[in-house]
Design an enzyme around this catalytic site. Structure first.
Site, PDB file in Angstrom:
ATOM      1  N   THR A   1      -1.707   4.770   3.009  1.00 61.30           N
ATOM      2  CA  THR A   1      -2.336   5.541   1.936  1.00 61.30           C
ATOM      3  C   THR A   1      -2.424   7.041   2.253  1.00 61.30           C
ATOM      4  O   THR A   1      -1.871   7.854   1.515  1.00 61.30           O
ATOM      5  CB  THR A   1      -3.719   4.946   1.562  1.00 61.30           C
ATOM      6  OG1 THR A   1      -3.555   3.557   1.314  1.00 61.30           O
ATOM      7  CG2 THR A   1      -4.308   5.630   0.350  1.00 61.30           C
TER       8      THR A   1
ATOM      9  N   HIS B   1      -7.002  -9.384   3.559  1.00 59.72           N
ATOM     10  CA  HIS B   1      -5.819 -10.017   4.167  1.00 59.72           C
ATOM     11  C   HIS B   1      -6.196 -11.215   5.034  1.00 59.72           C
ATOM     12  O   HIS B   1      -5.475 -12.200   5.077  1.00 59.72           O
ATOM     13  CB  HIS B   1      -5.045  -9.008   5.022  1.00 59.72           C
ATOM     14  CG  HIS B   1      -4.108  -8.139   4.235  1.00 59.72           C
ATOM     15  ND1 HIS B   1      -2.954  -8.632   3.665  1.00 59.72           N
ATOM     16  CD2 HIS B   1      -4.142  -6.823   3.927  1.00 59.72           C
ATOM     17  CE1 HIS B   1      -2.321  -7.637   3.033  1.00 59.72           C
ATOM     18  NE2 HIS B   1      -3.030  -6.534   3.168  1.00 59.72           N
TER      19      HIS B   1
ATOM     20  N   GLU C   1     -10.490   7.345   1.495  1.00 56.61           N
ATOM     21  CA  GLU C   1     -10.077   5.944   1.368  1.00 56.61           C
ATOM     22  C   GLU C   1     -11.012   5.006   2.133  1.00 56.61           C
ATOM     23  O   GLU C   1     -11.283   5.210   3.315  1.00 56.61           O
ATOM     24  CB  GLU C   1      -8.648   5.735   1.896  1.00 56.61           C
ATOM     25  CG  GLU C   1      -8.172   4.311   1.628  1.00 56.61           C
ATOM     26  CD  GLU C   1      -6.889   3.934   2.353  1.00 56.61           C
ATOM     27  OE1 GLU C   1      -6.135   3.128   1.797  1.00 56.61           O
ATOM     28  OE2 GLU C   1      -6.656   4.417   3.476  1.00 56.61           O
TER      29      GLU C   1
ATOM     30  N   ASP D   1      -5.529   0.610  -4.926  1.00 55.48           N
ATOM     31  CA  ASP D   1      -4.066   0.673  -4.955  1.00 55.48           C
ATOM     32  C   ASP D   1      -3.462  -0.659  -5.400  1.00 55.48           C
ATOM     33  O   ASP D   1      -2.345  -0.724  -5.866  1.00 55.48           O
ATOM     34  CB  ASP D   1      -3.513   1.113  -3.595  1.00 55.48           C
ATOM     35  CG  ASP D   1      -4.053   0.288  -2.434  1.00 55.48           C
ATOM     36  OD1 ASP D   1      -5.009  -0.490  -2.630  1.00 55.48           O
ATOM     37  OD2 ASP D   1      -3.503   0.425  -1.329  1.00 55.48           O
TER      38      ASP D   1
ATOM     39  N   SER E   1       0.810  -1.214   0.000  1.00 58.54           N
ATOM     40  CA  SER E   1       0.000   0.000   0.000  1.00 58.54           C
ATOM     41  C   SER E   1       0.849   1.271   0.000  1.00 58.54           C
ATOM     42  O   SER E   1       0.437   2.291  -0.545  1.00 58.54           O
ATOM     43  CB  SER E   1      -0.935   0.036   1.209  1.00 58.54           C
ATOM     44  OG  SER E   1      -1.910  -0.961   1.083  1.00 58.54           O
TER      45      SER E   1
HETATM   46 ZN   LIG Z   1      -3.351  -1.180   0.020  1.00 57.56          ZN
END
Ligand SMILES: [Zn+2]
Length: 441
Positions: free
Chosen positions: A129, A258, A249, A296, A75
């Protein structure tokens, strides 16, 4: 020249070439499999045809995400590319390349041009980010160090931001000797009321939504579940027609990816999608605005669906005849993140009933024992087994607990959206946003 004429001329010049506002929305980890899963997840299955999402109305192309030192970006490197137009190494905020050490970010450039600048995120404000838009030269894990860059002034002696909304109060408190005092000296008001923004009327300010990392949408109280939407609504109300650069974001789509938690990911997608719709409506009312939405990178190697074995007698003949299936209804019934479910199982020790309560899935003997083993022997994480079971029941697939290198979608709407068509690199996305903000290359 007489004064009136000068005023008239200046006004007409401004009217002829008004600054274009930019809403840049990043779905962290939101690769193409997420937007397609979300479309099927939301479809009611009953009416004929498939209901489209707001993303479908704005798709203009794809972009590549590789970093300076890997085909698969993290990221930090991806955000640096999107914020500056330059690639960097994984883990790194800003550029290691000395030739571009002073490369500006979109937010910094916008501020210098007189735009209102703001960020609203569901991570900590010092997370990769948002950090990449205002900080530089740090490893992403050094969040307290990153916090110190937030109050660094630009060449004009101004703060780089007008307002920030997100988590991570902690890192500012750690990074500064007396953070409350620093904020006061800079005339930045601090709010610490979670997602309750009603008292916020003016900027500059920082609104902390959490002391550390904010919770997953799926684990939030109903009224706080759509927090990206709340932040988007508040931010757009605050800018109030003035030229602005706003980065929003949906940070936690990635975190659900994840841990391979589909219900968690779909709830984050729901929140992010509502926010994109809000932003799109804003552009309809304010045509001199560009709305750009992208990711991203993609996370988890998400895939939906699986082949049904012809001899699988546990499913109906009708289901078998479909050959492939994804059971989205399994995902729809999940009431909490796998982390929260695992926690509840550990607390209650009532594996069957607790699991049934949060997932509507009745455990097989084998599944019960695999969960029980995680409690007894702690060899495997309970959370991971919870997800394995849900993923197996719903036919949701994942290849990794990390990121992947697939291209991500570019969605654009409003002024200048035609610039983003086709296959671009993530650095070109930044270059084109710079152009929209008025920079000539
Ligand atoms: Zn990311």
């Amino acid at each position: 020249m007489n004064k009136l004429l000068l005023i008239t001329l200046t006004t007409s010049l401004l009217l002829a070439n008004p600054q274009t506002s930019v809403i840049l929305m990043i779905g962290d980890g939101m690769g193409p499999a997420y937007t397609s899963s979300y479309r099927y997840y939301k479809d009611d299955n009953r009416s004929a045809g498939l209901k489209s999402t707001v993303f479908d109305t704005m798709l203009v192309g794809m972009n590549t995400t590789y970093s300076q030192n890997s085909v698969i970006t993290d990221s930090a490197a991806a955000a640096t590319a999107l914020a500056t137009g330059y690639k960097t190494e994984n883990g790194y905020i800003g550029l290691r390349d000395k030739n571009h050490a002073d490369a500006q970010t979109l937010l910094e450039y916008a501020k210098e041009q007189g735009y209102i600048t703001a960020m609203a995120v569901t991570s900590t404000l010092t997370h990769a980010t948002p950090a990449a838009f205002i900080s530089r030269g740090h490893h992403r894990n050094r969040e307290a160090e990153i916090a110190k860059d937030f109050f660094a002034k630009n060449k004009k002696g101004e703060l780089k931001f007008d307002f920030l909304i997100g988590g991570g109060d902690k890192y500012f408190t750690e990074g500064y000797t007396n953070f409350n005092q620093t904020a006061k000296e800079e005339h930045v008001t601090l709010y610490r009321k979670g997602y309750d923004f009603k008292n916020i009327k003016n900027y500059p300010f920082i609104a902390f939504t959490a002391y550390d990392y904010p919770a997953f949408a799926i684990d939030e109280k109903e009224e706080d579940r759509y927090r990206v939407s709340k932040m988007t609504k508040k931010s757009l109300a605050l800018v109030n027609d003035k030229p602005f650069f706003l980065m929003i974001e949906g940070s936690q789509i990635d975190w659900c990816g994840h841990i391979n938690d589909m219900a968690c990911a779909m709830t984050e997608m729901e929140d992010f999608t509502r926010s994109v719709s809000l932003a799109r409506s804003y552009v309809d009312a304010h045509p001199n605005t560009l709305l750009l939405v992208t990711a991203d990178h993609s996370t988890g190697g998400l895939a939906i669906g699986k082949k049904i074995k012809k001899d699988n007698k546990s499913v109906s003949k009708e289901t078998r005849s479909k050959s492939y299936i994804w059971y989205k209804d399994v995902i729809e019934k999940i009431k909490a993140s796998s982390i929260a479910i695992a926690q509840k199982i550990r607390e209650s020790k009532e594996i069957n009933s607790t699991f049934q309560h949060y997932t509507a899935i009745t455990l097989s003997n084998e599944e019960y024992h695999s969960l029980k083993n995680t409690l007894d022997q702690k060899q495997k994480k309970t959370r991971q087994v919870v997800n394995d079971i849900i993923n197996r029941h719903s036919n949701t697939g994942w290849t990794t607990h990390g990121h992947t290198a697939v291209d991500v979608e570019t969605f654009a709407y409003g002024k200048g959206s035609e610039k983003f068509r086709g296959l671009l690199d993530n650095t070109q996305i930044a270059e084109k946003v710079f152009e929209v903000l008025g920079r000539n290359r």
